[in-house]
Structure formats: structure tokens, C-alpha cells
Scaffold this motif. Structure first.
Motif, PDB file in Angstrom:
ATOM      1  N   ALA A  48       0.834  -1.196   0.000  1.00 19.81           N
ATOM      2  CA  ALA A  48       0.000   0.000   0.000  1.00 19.81           C
ATOM      3  C   ALA A  48       0.871   1.249   0.000  1.00 19.81           C
ATOM      4  O   ALA A  48       2.012   1.212   0.438  1.00 19.81           O
ATOM      5  CB  ALA A  48      -0.933   0.009   1.211  1.00 19.81           C
ATOM      6  N   THR A  49       0.294   2.359  -0.471  1.00 17.68           N
ATOM      7  CA  THR A  49       0.997   3.629  -0.493  1.00 17.68           C
ATOM      8  C   THR A  49       0.027   4.758  -0.198  1.00 17.68           C
ATOM      9  O   THR A  49      -1.188   4.627  -0.403  1.00 17.68           O
ATOM     10  CB  THR A  49       1.689   3.843  -1.853  1.00 17.68           C
ATOM     11  N   ILE A  50       0.578   5.879   0.283  1.00 23.00           N
ATOM     12  CA  ILE A  50      -0.255   7.021   0.642  1.00 23.00           C
ATOM     13  C   ILE A  50       0.515   8.307   0.357  1.00 23.00           C
ATOM     14  O   ILE A  50       1.731   8.374   0.550  1.00 23.00           O
ATOM     15  CB  ILE A  50      -0.679   6.928   2.125  1.00 23.00           C
ATOM     16  N   ASN A  51      -0.181   9.340  -0.089  1.00 19.92           N
ATOM     17  CA  ASN A  51       0.490  10.592  -0.429  1.00 19.92           C
ATOM     18  C   ASN A  51       0.684  11.460   0.799  1.00 19.92           C
ATOM     19  O   ASN A  51       0.343  11.100   1.924  1.00 19.92           O
ATOM     20  CB  ASN A  51      -0.283  11.327  -1.521  1.00 19.92           C
ATOM     21  N   TRP A  52       1.245  12.676   0.589  1.00 23.86           N
ATOM     22  CA  TRP A  52       1.571  13.589   1.691  1.00 23.86           C
ATOM     23  C   TRP A  52       0.426  13.763   2.677  1.00 23.86           C
ATOM     24  O   TRP A  52       0.598  13.606   3.876  1.00 23.86           O
ATOM     25  CB  TRP A  52       1.858  14.978   1.123  1.00 23.86           C
ATOM     26  N   SER A  53      -0.718  14.168   2.102  1.00 21.99           N
ATOM     27  CA  SER A  53      -1.825  14.609   2.956  1.00 21.99           C
ATOM     28  C   SER A  53      -2.738  13.468   3.361  1.00 21.99           C
ATOM     29  O   SER A  53      -3.633  13.659   4.179  1.00 21.99           O
ATOM     30  CB  SER A  53      -2.625  15.688   2.245  1.00 21.99           C
ATOM     31  N   ARG A  56      -4.875  10.408  -0.847  1.00 24.58           N
ATOM     32  CA  ARG A  56      -4.739   9.515  -2.000  1.00 24.58           C
ATOM     33  C   ARG A  56      -3.994   8.266  -1.566  1.00 24.58           C
ATOM     34  O   ARG A  56      -2.926   8.364  -0.954  1.00 24.58           O
ATOM     35  CB  ARG A  56      -3.998  10.202  -3.143  1.00 24.58           C
ATOM     36  N   THR A  57      -4.563   7.118  -1.882  1.00 25.49           N
ATOM     37  CA  THR A  57      -3.956   5.844  -1.486  1.00 25.49           C
ATOM     38  C   THR A  57      -3.970   4.867  -2.655  1.00 25.49           C
ATOM     39  O   THR A  57      -4.716   5.045  -3.625  1.00 25.49           O
ATOM     40  CB  THR A  57      -4.704   5.202  -0.307  1.00 25.49           C
ATOM     41  N   GLY A  58      -3.141   3.856  -2.549  1.00 27.12           N
ATOM     42  CA  GLY A  58      -3.094   2.802  -3.550  1.00 27.12           C
ATOM     43  C   GLY A  58      -2.809   1.468  -2.875  1.00 27.12           C
ATOM     44  O   GLY A  58      -2.122   1.434  -1.851  1.00 27.12           O
ATOM     45  N   TYR A  59      -3.347   0.392  -3.437  1.00 23.54           N
ATOM     46  CA  TYR A  59      -3.212  -0.922  -2.824  1.00 23.54           C
ATOM     47  C   TYR A  59      -2.894  -1.988  -3.862  1.00 23.54           C
ATOM     48  O   TYR A  59      -3.322  -1.890  -5.017  1.00 23.54           O
ATOM     49  CB  TYR A  59      -4.510  -1.326  -2.125  1.00 23.54           C
ATOM     50  N   ASP A  61      -3.597  -5.537  -5.455  1.00 22.26           N
ATOM     51  CA  ASP A  61      -4.870  -6.230  -5.642  1.00 22.26           C
ATOM     52  C   ASP A  61      -5.103  -7.282  -4.558  1.00 22.26           C
ATOM     53  O   ASP A  61      -6.230  -7.528  -4.138  1.00 22.26           O
ATOM     54  CB  ASP A  61      -4.906  -6.894  -7.023  1.00 22.26           C
ATOM     55  N   SER A  62      -4.026  -7.893  -4.090  1.00 20.68           N
ATOM     56  CA  SER A  62      -4.145  -8.982  -3.123  1.00 20.68           C
ATOM     57  C   SER A  62      -4.636  -8.526  -1.756  1.00 20.68           C
ATOM     58  O   SER A  62      -5.095  -9.353  -0.959  1.00 20.68           O
ATOM     59  CB  SER A  62      -2.800  -9.686  -2.972  1.00 20.68           C
ATOM     60  N   VAL A  63      -4.550  -7.216  -1.475  1.00 19.01           N
ATOM     61  CA  VAL A  63      -4.972  -6.723  -0.159  1.00 19.01           C
ATOM     62  C   VAL A  63      -6.125  -5.738  -0.234  1.00 19.01           C
ATOM     63  O   VAL A  63      -6.659  -5.328   0.797  1.00 19.01           O
ATOM     64  CB  VAL A  63      -3.790  -6.077   0.601  1.00 19.01           C
ATOM     65  N   LYS A  64      -6.512  -5.369  -1.438  1.00 16.69           N
ATOM     66  CA  LYS A  64      -7.564  -4.376  -1.615  1.00 16.69           C
ATOM     67  C   LYS A  64      -8.852  -4.845  -0.958  1.00 16.69           C
ATOM     68  O   LYS A  64      -9.280  -5.981  -1.123  1.00 16.69           O
ATOM     69  CB  LYS A  64      -7.775  -4.139  -3.113  1.00 16.69           C
ATOM     70  N   GLY A  65      -9.457  -3.944  -0.181  1.00 17.14           N
ATOM     71  CA  GLY A  65     -10.686  -4.281   0.525  1.00 17.14           C
ATOM     72  C   GLY A  65     -10.460  -4.898   1.894  1.00 17.14           C
ATOM     73  O   GLY A  65     -11.396  -5.003   2.690  1.00 17.14           O
ATOM     74  N   ARG A  66      -9.232  -5.314   2.186  1.00 16.48           N
ATOM     75  CA  ARG A  66      -8.914  -5.909   3.487  1.00 16.48           C
ATOM     76  C   ARG A  66      -7.956  -5.037   4.304  1.00 16.48           C
ATOM     77  O   ARG A  66      -8.050  -5.005   5.530  1.00 16.48           O
ATOM     78  CB  ARG A  66      -8.275  -7.289   3.295  1.00 16.48           C
ATOM     79  N   PHE A  67      -7.038  -4.363   3.630  1.00 17.47           N
ATOM     80  CA  PHE A  67      -6.044  -3.528   4.303  1.00 17.47           C
ATOM     81  C   PHE A  67      -6.366  -2.061   4.070  1.00 17.47           C
ATOM     82  O   PHE A  67      -6.918  -1.676   3.030  1.00 17.47           O
ATOM     83  CB  PHE A  67      -4.652  -3.814   3.750  1.00 17.47           C
ATOM     84  N   SER A  68      -5.956  -1.230   5.032  1.00 23.70           N
ATOM     85  CA  SER A  68      -6.157   0.209   4.911  1.00 23.70           C
ATOM     86  C   SER A  68      -4.926   0.946   5.423  1.00 23.70           C
ATOM     87  O   SER A  68      -4.497   0.727   6.564  1.00 23.70           O
ATOM     88  CB  SER A  68      -7.387   0.633   5.709  1.00 23.70           C
ATOM     89  N   SER A 102       2.831  16.472  -4.091  1.00 19.95           N
ATOM     90  CA  SER A 102       1.713  16.378  -3.159  1.00 19.95           C
ATOM     91  C   SER A 102       0.724  15.280  -3.510  1.00 19.95           C
ATOM     92  O   SER A 102       0.159  14.653  -2.638  1.00 19.95           O
ATOM     93  CB  SER A 102       0.992  17.725  -3.049  1.00 19.95           C
ATOM     94  N   GLY A 103       0.494  15.021  -4.777  1.00 18.04           N
ATOM     95  CA  GLY A 103      -0.507  14.041  -5.167  1.00 18.04           C
ATOM     96  C   GLY A 103       0.064  12.689  -5.530  1.00 18.04           C
ATOM     97  O   GLY A 103      -0.649  11.788  -5.956  1.00 18.04           O
ATOM     98  N   THR A 104       1.364  12.529  -5.283  1.00 23.38           N
ATOM     99  CA  THR A 104       2.057  11.343  -5.768  1.00 23.38           C
ATOM    100  C   THR A 104       1.928  10.157  -4.836  1.00 23.38           C
ATOM    101  O   THR A 104       1.978  10.311  -3.618  1.00 23.38           O
ATOM    102  CB  THR A 104       3.552  11.667  -5.944  1.00 23.38           C
ATOM    103  N   ILE A 105       1.775   8.990  -5.419  1.00 23.98           N
ATOM    104  CA  ILE A 105       1.919   7.742  -4.697  1.00 23.98           C
ATOM    105  C   ILE A 105       2.777   6.816  -5.551  1.00 23.98           C
ATOM    106  O   ILE A 105       2.788   6.943  -6.777  1.00 23.98           O
ATOM    107  CB  ILE A 105       0.560   7.067  -4.377  1.00 23.98           C
ATOM    108  N   TYR A 106       3.505   5.913  -4.908  1.00 24.81           N
ATOM    109  CA  TYR A 106       4.409   5.020  -5.622  1.00 24.81           C
ATOM    110  C   TYR A 106       4.209   3.584  -5.178  1.00 24.81           C
ATOM    111  O   TYR A 106       4.063   3.319  -3.984  1.00 24.81           O
ATOM    112  CB  TYR A 106       5.868   5.403  -5.360  1.00 24.81           C
ATOM    113  N   SER A 107       4.253   2.664  -6.127  1.00 26.31           N
ATOM    114  CA  SER A 107       4.076   1.251  -5.797  1.00 26.31           C
ATOM    115  C   SER A 107       5.337   0.417  -6.032  1.00 26.31           C
ATOM    116  O   SER A 107       5.319  -0.782  -5.748  1.00 26.31           O
ATOM    117  CB  SER A 107       2.929   0.660  -6.619  1.00 26.31           C
ATOM    118  N   GLN A 108       6.386   1.003  -6.542  1.00 19.78           N
ATOM    119  CA  GLN A 108       7.596   0.247  -6.832  1.00 19.78           C
ATOM    120  C   GLN A 108       8.670   0.479  -5.785  1.00 19.78           C
ATOM    121  O   GLN A 108       8.889   1.615  -5.348  1.00 19.78           O
ATOM    122  CB  GLN A 108       8.114   0.607  -8.228  1.00 19.78           C
TER     123      GLN A 108
END
Length: 125
Positions: A48-53, A56-59, A61-68, A102-108
Motif C-alpha cells: 500500500a501507499t499514501i500521499n503527503w496529505s 490519495r492511497t493505492g493498494y 490487488d491482493s490486499v484491496k478491501g482488506r487492508f487500509s 503532493s498528489g504522488t503515490i508510488y508502488s515500486q
């Protein structure tokens, strides 16, 4: 920035855990944050990832809906609430940080410059 992950442990399948990551050293609110995990014999993978504020978040697929993922910039803290845990969620979980816009999230993994030491989550069946 220095990162310290905590909150791992042993839990039964279907249970919940909340991981925390304490940050120190720099202005926490300037960092894009992420959670990754590495199971034995496998490569480190994005969770999972989250931006500055925190709006905005990203997950994965294997954890989407279960993790926050969430953050509290006033406390320099990052969190991962994990529900409906499965045995395949067993891994060492790492928090990571990187400078971003500010709006960036990264998954790598390659985008992240700073890593915590990891906390072990074991889910029994």
C-alpha cells in the motif's frame, strides 16, 4: 528520515492486526509513504501507499478491501490496518518513505529511499 515499524505478531486467519511506523529526522509530511512485505523465499512486494496529505492511497490487488493505509502527520506516524488476514499474508512488513509531489503515490520499491527494519506478521490457518 529514520523509520521504525512495529505491531507485527501471530494471528489466526480471519483476524486483524494494526502495524505502525514511527518516523523521525525530517519533515514527515513531505514524504510519500508505503508498506511492502517479503515472504520467505520471495521478492519484496508492494502492499500500500499514501500521499503527503493522506487523501490519495493505492493498494495491491491482493490486499484491496482488506487492508487500509493511513497516516498522522502531527504524530509522524504511518499505519496499516490489516483485516481478514490470510495465511498468504505471512511476511516481514516494511515501511518506506520517499520525497514526492503532493498528489504522488508510488508502488515500486525502487522509488523509495528510506526503509524501516521490518516487523514480522504470521497468520496461522
Amino acid at each position: 528520515v529514520q523509520l521504525q515499524a512495529s505491531g507485527g505478531g501471530l494471528v489466526q486467519a480471519g483476524g486483524s492486526l494494526r502495524l505502525s511506523c514511527a518516523a523521525s529526522g525530517r519533515t514527515f509530511s513531505n514524504y510519500v509513504m508505503g508498506w511492502f512485505r517479503q515472504a520467505p523465499g520471495k521478492e519484496r512486494e508492494f502492499v500500500a501507499t499514501i500521499n503527503w496529505s493522506g487523501d490519495r492511497t493505492g493498494y495491491a490487488d491482493s490486499v484491496k478491501g482488506r487492508f487500509s493505509i493511513s497516516r498522522d502527520n502531527a504524530k509522524n506516524a504511518l499505519y496499516l490496518q490489516m483485516n481478514s488476514l490470510k495465511p498468504e499474508d505471512t511476511a516481514v512488513y516494511y515501511c518506506a518513505a520517499t520525497v514526492g509531489y503532493s498528489g504522488t503515490i508510488y508502488s515500486q520499491t525502487g522509488h523509495y529511499n528510506y526503509w524501516g527494519q521490518g516487523t514480522l506478521v504470521t497468520v496461522s490457518s
